[in-house]
Design an enzyme around this catalytic site. Structure first.
Site, short mmCIF file in Angstrom:
data_model
loop_
_atom_site.label_atom_id
_atom_site.label_comp_id
_atom_site.label_asym_id
_atom_site.label_seq_id
_atom_site.Cartn_x
_atom_site.Cartn_y
_atom_site.Cartn_z
N LYS A 157 -35.65 29.83 -62.04
CA LYS A 157 -36.56 30.88 -61.56
C LYS A 157 -35.80 31.93 -60.76
O LYS A 157 -35.94 33.14 -61.01
CB LYS A 157 -37.66 30.27 -60.69
CG LYS A 157 -38.68 31.29 -60.20
CD LYS A 157 -39.49 30.77 -59.03
CE LYS A 157 -38.67 30.77 -57.76
NZ LYS A 157 -39.45 30.40 -56.56
N ASP B 213 -42.88 31.61 -61.26
CA ASP B 213 -43.15 30.91 -60.01
C ASP B 213 -44.59 30.40 -60.06
O ASP B 213 -45.24 30.44 -61.10
CB ASP B 213 -42.92 31.83 -58.80
CG ASP B 213 -43.91 32.98 -58.73
OD1 ASP B 213 -44.74 33.14 -59.67
OD2 ASP B 213 -43.88 33.72 -57.73
#
Length: 224
Positions: free
Chosen positions: A121, A139
Site C-alpha cells: 500500500k 487502504d
C-alpha cells in the site's frame, strides 16, 4: 447496474467535479512523503501533519535519518499510533535509503517494498503520488468504498484482490487520481459506521444505496 457502468459514472463524476485531487499529507519531496506515509498507517493524516514538521527539521534528509536510533526518533512521534514500531521502521528506512539507494527514494513498487515499514500500500502511494505511475493503493477507505459502491465484487476479500479489480477497470492515466478520489470519498462521505448517503452524489449507481433504499427511484438527484 453492471460494474462497467459504475466505473463509467464514477470517472465522469470525479473528473468533472474533482479533476486534480491531492493527498492530504504535507510534504515537499519524495523523502518527506515516504516518512509521512510510514507514519500514517492506522493514523490520521491530520495527526501525521502535526508531527512531521519537528521530525523533519531534526532529520531533513535520509542521511540525517540514517544516523538516528529508534530511541532518538520516538519522542518526535510518540503521539502517533504504534510509535515504537514506527520509530524502528524510520531508523531502518534511513539506513536502507543511504546504503542501498544512494539516498534516493526508489521509483518502483518492488524496490520501495524493500524499505522497512513499506508494504505494498505504501509503495503504491509513493509510486502514484511522486512518480505518477498507475499504482492503486488500497487502504481501508478504498477497500470499503470499492465494495460498497460495487466497483469490487463480494468475493474480493483482500486489498490485493480489490486492487486488481480496480486496475482492470480504471484507465491507467486516471489511476493516480482515482486513488485519491476513493480515499477522500471514504474519509468524508462513505464513512465506516454510517455512510452519509444523504450527502452523497454517487447514490444513483451505488450498490449499497440501492440495496438499502430499494424503493427510491434510481435518480442522481435523489437524497434521503
Amino acid at each position: 447496474m453492471r460494474k462497467q457502468e459504475r466505473f463509467k459514472h464514477l470517472i465522469e463524476y470525479f473528473t468533472s467535479n474533482f479533476p486534480e485531487p491531492k493527498t492530504e499529507l504535507a510534504y515537499t519531496n519524495a523523502y518527506e512523503l515516504i516518512v509521512a506515509v510510514v507514519l500514517s498507517a492506522q493514523c490520521t493524516d491530520k495527526r501525521v501533519n502535526m508531527v512531521t514538521p519537528a521530525l523533519l527539521e531534526q532529520y531533513p534528509t535520509p542521511e540525517h535519518l540514517a544516523t538516528a536510533t529508534p530511541e532518538e526518533i520516538f519522542p518526535f512521534i510518540k503521539s502517533i499510533s504504534y510509535p515504537n514500531n514506527k520509530a524502528k521502521h524510520l531508523a531502518g528506512l534511513g539506513k536502507k535509503l543511504v546504503e542501498d539507494f544512494n539516498s534516493e527514494v526508489p521509483d518502483t513498487v518492488e524496490d520501495l517494498q524493500k524499505l522497512p515499514g513499506v508494504g505494498r500500500k505504501t509503495a503504491n502511494v509513493i509510486a502514484s503520488v511522486i512518480y505518477n505511475q498507475p499504482a492503486m493503493a488500497v487502504d481501508t477507505h478504498v477497500f470499503r468504498v470499492s465494495k460498497r459502491i460495487g466497483l469490487a465484487t463480494k468475493n474480493a476479500h483482500t486489498a490485493r484482490e480489490v486492487e486488481n479489480q480496480l486496475m482492470k477497470n480504471i484507465p491507467e492515466d486516471l489511476v493516480p487520481k482515482a486513488h485519491h478520489w476513493l480515499i477522500l470519498h471514504g474519509r468524508y462521505i462513505c464513512v465506516a459506521r454510517r455512510p452519509k448517503c444523504e450527502e452523497c452524489p454517487l447514490t444513483f449507481f451505488c450498490d449499497f444505496y440501492q440495496k438499502h433504499y430499494p424503493n427510491l427511484p434510481d435518480d442522481p438527484e435523489n437524497k434521503l
